[in-house]
Design a protein around this motif. Structure first.
Motif, PDB file in Angstrom:
ATOM      1  N   VAL A   1      78.042   9.269  23.582  1.00 33.12           N
ATOM      2  CA  VAL A   1      78.748   9.886  24.709  1.00 33.12           C
ATOM      3  C   VAL A   1      80.176   9.371  24.835  1.00 33.12           C
ATOM      4  CG1 VAL A   1      78.769  10.236  27.206  1.00 33.12           C
ATOM      5  CG2 VAL A   1      76.605  10.296  25.962  1.00 33.12           C
ATOM      6  N   PHE A   2      80.301   8.042  24.869  1.00 31.49           N
ATOM      7  CA  PHE A   2      81.626   7.492  25.170  1.00 31.49           C
ATOM      8  C   PHE A   2      82.600   7.551  24.006  1.00 31.49           C
ATOM      9  CE2 PHE A   2      79.054   5.656  28.546  1.00 31.49           C
ATOM     10  CZ  PHE A   2      79.829   6.000  29.633  1.00 31.49           C
ATOM     11  N   SER A   3      82.053   7.671  22.789  1.00 31.66           N
ATOM     12  CA  SER A   3      82.974   7.734  21.647  1.00 31.66           C
ATOM     13  C   SER A   3      83.757   9.045  21.664  1.00 31.66           C
ATOM     14  CB  SER A   3      82.209   7.583  20.338  1.00 31.66           C
ATOM     15  OG  SER A   3      81.232   8.584  20.238  1.00 31.66           O
TER      16      SER A   3
ATOM     17  N   LYS B   1      89.848   6.877  21.800  1.00 34.85           N
ATOM     18  CA  LYS B   1      89.655   5.625  21.091  1.00 34.85           C
ATOM     19  C   LYS B   1      89.079   4.558  22.011  1.00 34.85           C
ATOM     20  CE  LYS B   1      91.817   4.893  16.891  1.00 34.85           C
ATOM     21  NZ  LYS B   1      92.063   3.765  16.115  1.00 34.85           N
ATOM     22  N   ILE B   2      87.793   4.417  22.007  1.00 31.40           N
ATOM     23  CA  ILE B   2      87.158   3.384  22.810  1.00 31.40           C
ATOM     24  C   ILE B   2      86.341   2.522  21.853  1.00 31.40           C
ATOM     25  CG2 ILE B   2      85.250   4.962  23.376  1.00 31.40           C
ATOM     26  CD1 ILE B   2      85.080   3.541  26.078  1.00 31.40           C
ATOM     27  N   LYS B   3      86.423   1.217  22.040  1.00 29.65           N
ATOM     28  CA  LYS B   3      85.710   0.305  21.151  1.00 29.65           C
ATOM     29  C   LYS B   3      84.211   0.491  21.281  1.00 29.65           C
ATOM     30  CE  LYS B   3      88.354  -3.373  19.422  1.00 29.65           C
ATOM     31  NZ  LYS B   3      89.557  -3.644  20.198  1.00 29.65           N
ATOM     32  N   ALA B   4      83.508   0.399  20.174  1.00 31.18           N
ATOM     33  CA  ALA B   4      82.056   0.587  20.187  1.00 31.18           C
ATOM     34  C   ALA B   4      81.377  -0.391  21.143  1.00 31.18           C
ATOM     35  CB  ALA B   4      81.499   0.428  18.784  1.00 31.18           C
ATOM     36  N   THR B   5      81.861  -1.639  21.188  1.00 34.27           N
ATOM     37  CA  THR B   5      81.235  -2.619  22.074  1.00 34.27           C
ATOM     38  C   THR B   5      81.400  -2.209  23.540  1.00 34.27           C
ATOM     39  OG1 THR B   5      83.271  -3.871  21.766  1.00 34.27           O
ATOM     40  CG2 THR B   5      81.346  -4.648  20.589  1.00 34.27           C
TER      41      THR B   5
ATOM     42  N   LEU C   1      79.092   0.235  28.583  1.00 35.54           N
ATOM     43  CA  LEU C   1      79.099   1.367  29.522  1.00 35.54           C
ATOM     44  C   LEU C   1      77.795   2.162  29.401  1.00 35.54           C
ATOM     45  CD1 LEU C   1      82.791   2.615  29.128  1.00 35.54           C
ATOM     46  CD2 LEU C   1      81.801   1.340  31.036  1.00 35.54           C
ATOM     47  N   GLY C   2      77.339   2.328  28.168  1.00 34.28           N
ATOM     48  CA  GLY C   2      76.090   3.049  27.934  1.00 34.28           C
ATOM     49  C   GLY C   2      74.926   2.405  28.667  1.00 34.28           C
ATOM     50  N   THR C   3      74.873   1.078  28.643  1.00 38.75           N
ATOM     51  CA  THR C   3      73.786   0.375  29.312  1.00 38.75           C
ATOM     52  C   THR C   3      73.828   0.618  30.819  1.00 38.75           C
ATOM     53  OG1 THR C   3      74.309  -1.347  27.711  1.00 38.75           O
ATOM     54  CG2 THR C   3      72.564  -1.826  29.268  1.00 38.75           C
ATOM     55  N   ILE C   4      75.027   0.589  31.376  1.00 34.13           N
ATOM     56  CA  ILE C   4      75.156   0.790  32.824  1.00 34.13           C
ATOM     57  C   ILE C   4      74.746   2.228  33.191  1.00 34.13           C
ATOM     58  CG2 ILE C   4      76.777   0.831  34.772  1.00 34.13           C
ATOM     59  CD1 ILE C   4      78.305  -1.449  33.286  1.00 34.13           C
TER      60      ILE C   4
END
Lengths: 291, 257
Positions: A231-233, A237-241, A246-249
């Motif tokens: 989703v966030f990618s 340009k957002i770092k995978a970490t 964010l995915g966890t939240i």
């Protein structure tokens, strides 16, 4: 407000574990089930040590080391004894159940409510009003940020390059005159160290260790990693970490939304796996693994 | 110098499908030789390369490099002195890492993979020069992931990466077979140039008889685990594709097909 804060707190705690799962699942392409037991391992180590008077902050490092040791075991079983990846994880996961209980002296439940933790100590109590209210989330944010930055930096080192290469193309690692097996073991150690760290933080925040807290950790971790990276990618340009955190939240928010709609706690794990299934189907992540 | 001594290799040992590939196979390759190896499918060309690199175990015999026995040395340790390019261009590079990261890794071969920065900023100019020698415009795409490059571009990078650090042997396993004729030609020219410049000892397995004749200073033809033709020097220089084809046909008639 308190619900949102609760979601963020839980999300941040589990984000540490999800970063570990990100290493095994996304980077190493290794479905590592041992996190289901290394998460409670970290909690068991932290709770026992806090009761023994070890400084709470120090227990985080010891928990990390214990998790890394368990991850090394999974790696050795897979690499040296040539057991399939999934099965090596299951073997360690099952064995750790007994080890976790032996750490807590055969107590399935170990409360540490009255003890000093990284969240409750003299320093935190001395803080002024607005700061003390948000002290937990600030501490969690700090821990997660430090871990994230260290991990990002590590991925840019020579050793980090090799770790990324081994999941990408094993043959190249051999061509570089490096043993791909030891690189995998290193990755598993790191991942399970993070899962145990996550467990140690969890037990200090909740105020107890419980033997069954690890059940479904891997599902939660995988769901978070997939939400994060898929989703966030998409947002530039957002770092995978960062995406994984964010995915966890987001994942925790979805689960607690389902709970807020009146579902009983006993259906929690059912919701967890159904939700994971939905994510897999929507993200089309199943194609790669299923034949 | 590379020596294969009395090599034995069986496949499916102990089953009804047992097949003996090598039975007392010996071969010596001297320093500075560029050996092209031809032969029909199943003649043992790739198996020979795999045995040299340690990718498959050996059932008998010994392998020596410069007199040192490496028979029991694991594959990854042997790669310290060996550079290998595979048939599949995807095998020589990491698709999810950038060109710069791939080049940096190749440059670190032989050094410890520790906690120092993976990419040495001061080496970037050097990488750019190396890449521009390929003439593919890769020097301007340092931050592009290798996975988006074409097969030819990846194979060129794989060749560059495997010869970046000092090595003694270059193993080429049908490295132009998956490429279109024009790209294959480019890669082959590049191979010849690199081998010459670095004065490498090279073993090239190929199905392209013209490349086998044009490149290298020694030629081996293999058949059923034996060398049926081994020529070097003037004999190799005067060899023509037609001669090789004739040999090929002779072998096939022996087999009865």
């Amino acid at each position: 407000m308190s619900i949102i804060l609760g979601v963020i707190n839980e999300g941040l705690i589990y984000a540490l574990m999800a970063l570990g799962v990100y290493i095994t699942y996304s980077i190493l392409d290794f479905p590592d089930l041992s996190v289901d037991s290394t998460f409670p391992l970290g909690a068991a180590v932290a709770a026992t040590m806090i009761l023994a008077g070890v400084p709470p902050f120090l227990t985080l490092f010891i928990a990390f080391a214990a998790g890394a040791l368990a991850g090394t075991a999974t790696g050795l079983i897979h690499v040296k004894l040539k057991v399939r990846d999934l099965l090596s994880g299951i073997i360690v996961m099952t064995a750790l159940y007994s080890i976790n209980l032996s750490i807590t002296d055969n107590k399935a439940n170990l409360p540490i409510f009255s003890q000093e933790t990284i969240f409750e100590n003299a320093f935190i109590d001395g803080l002024a009003k607005p700061l003390s209210e948000y002290s937990t989330v600030i501490i969690l944010l700090l821990i997660v940020l430090v871990v994230k930055i260290l991990l990002d930096l590590y991925m840019k080192t020579r050793s980090g390059y090799l770790l990324r290469a081994v999941g990408d193309n094993e043959t190249l690692v051999t061509s570089l005159a490096k043993d791909k097996g030891s690189v995998k073991i290193l990755g598993l150690a790191l991942a399970n160290g993070l899962a145990a760290l996550s467990g140690a933080v969890y037990c200090q925040q909740k105020g107890f260790f419980e033997i069954s807290i690890g059940t479904g950790t891997i599902v939660m971790g995988l769901a978070s990693v997939i939400i994060g990276t898929k989703v966030f990618s998409r947002f530039g340009k957002i770092k995978a970490t960062t995406a994984v955190i964010l995915g966890t939240i987001v994942y925790k928010a979805c689960i607690s939304a389902a709970m807020a709609m009146g579902l009983k706690t006993l259906y929690m794990k059912l919701i967890t796996s159904l939700f994971f299934l939905i994510i897999l189907v929507v993200s089309e992540n199943r194609k790669k693994k299923v034949r | 110098m590379l020596e294969l001594k009395h090599i034995e290799k069986y496949y499916n040992q102990g089953t009804v499908n047992e097949m003996c590939l090598f039975d007392d196979f010996s071969l010596t390759i001297n320093q500075g030789e560029f050996v092209s190896v031809v032969g029909s499918n199943g003649s043992g060309k790739t198996s020979m390369l795999n045995l040299i690199c340690g990718s498959i175990p050996l059932d008998g015999g010994r392998i020596l490099i410069n007199g040192k026995d490496i028979t029991k040395m694991p594959e990854f340790k042997r790669q310290r002195t060996i550079g290998r390019v595979y048939q599949n261009p995807a095998v020589g590079t990491c698709p999810n890492m950038t060109i710069l990261e791939n080049m940096s890794m190749a440059d670190t071969k032989g050094k410890p993979f520790n906690l120092r920065w993976g990419t040495d900023r001061q080496r970037i100019t050097h990488y750019r020069e190396l890449l521009s020698s390929l003439g593919l415009g890769l020097e301007d795409k340092l931050d592009v992931k290798v996975g988006v490059l074409s097969g030819g571009q990846r194979q060129a990078m794989a060749l560059l990466m495997s010869t970046m650090t000092p090595i003694e042997f270059l193993i080429l396993d049908e490295h132009t077979a998956a490429l279109d004729p024009k790209t294959a030609e480019t890669i082959m020219e590049l191979t010849g140039k690199i081998v010459k410049e670095k004065n490498l000892t090279a073993i090239m397995v190929t199905h392209n008889l013209r490349y086998a004749v044009e490149y290298g200073n020694r030629l081996l033809m293999m058949h059923q685990g034996q060398t049926v033709l081994d020529c070097s020097g003037d004999e190799k220089t005067s060899l023509r594709v037609e001669d090789l084809l004739e040999q090929f046909n002779a072998i096939s008639i022996e087999c009865g097909n």
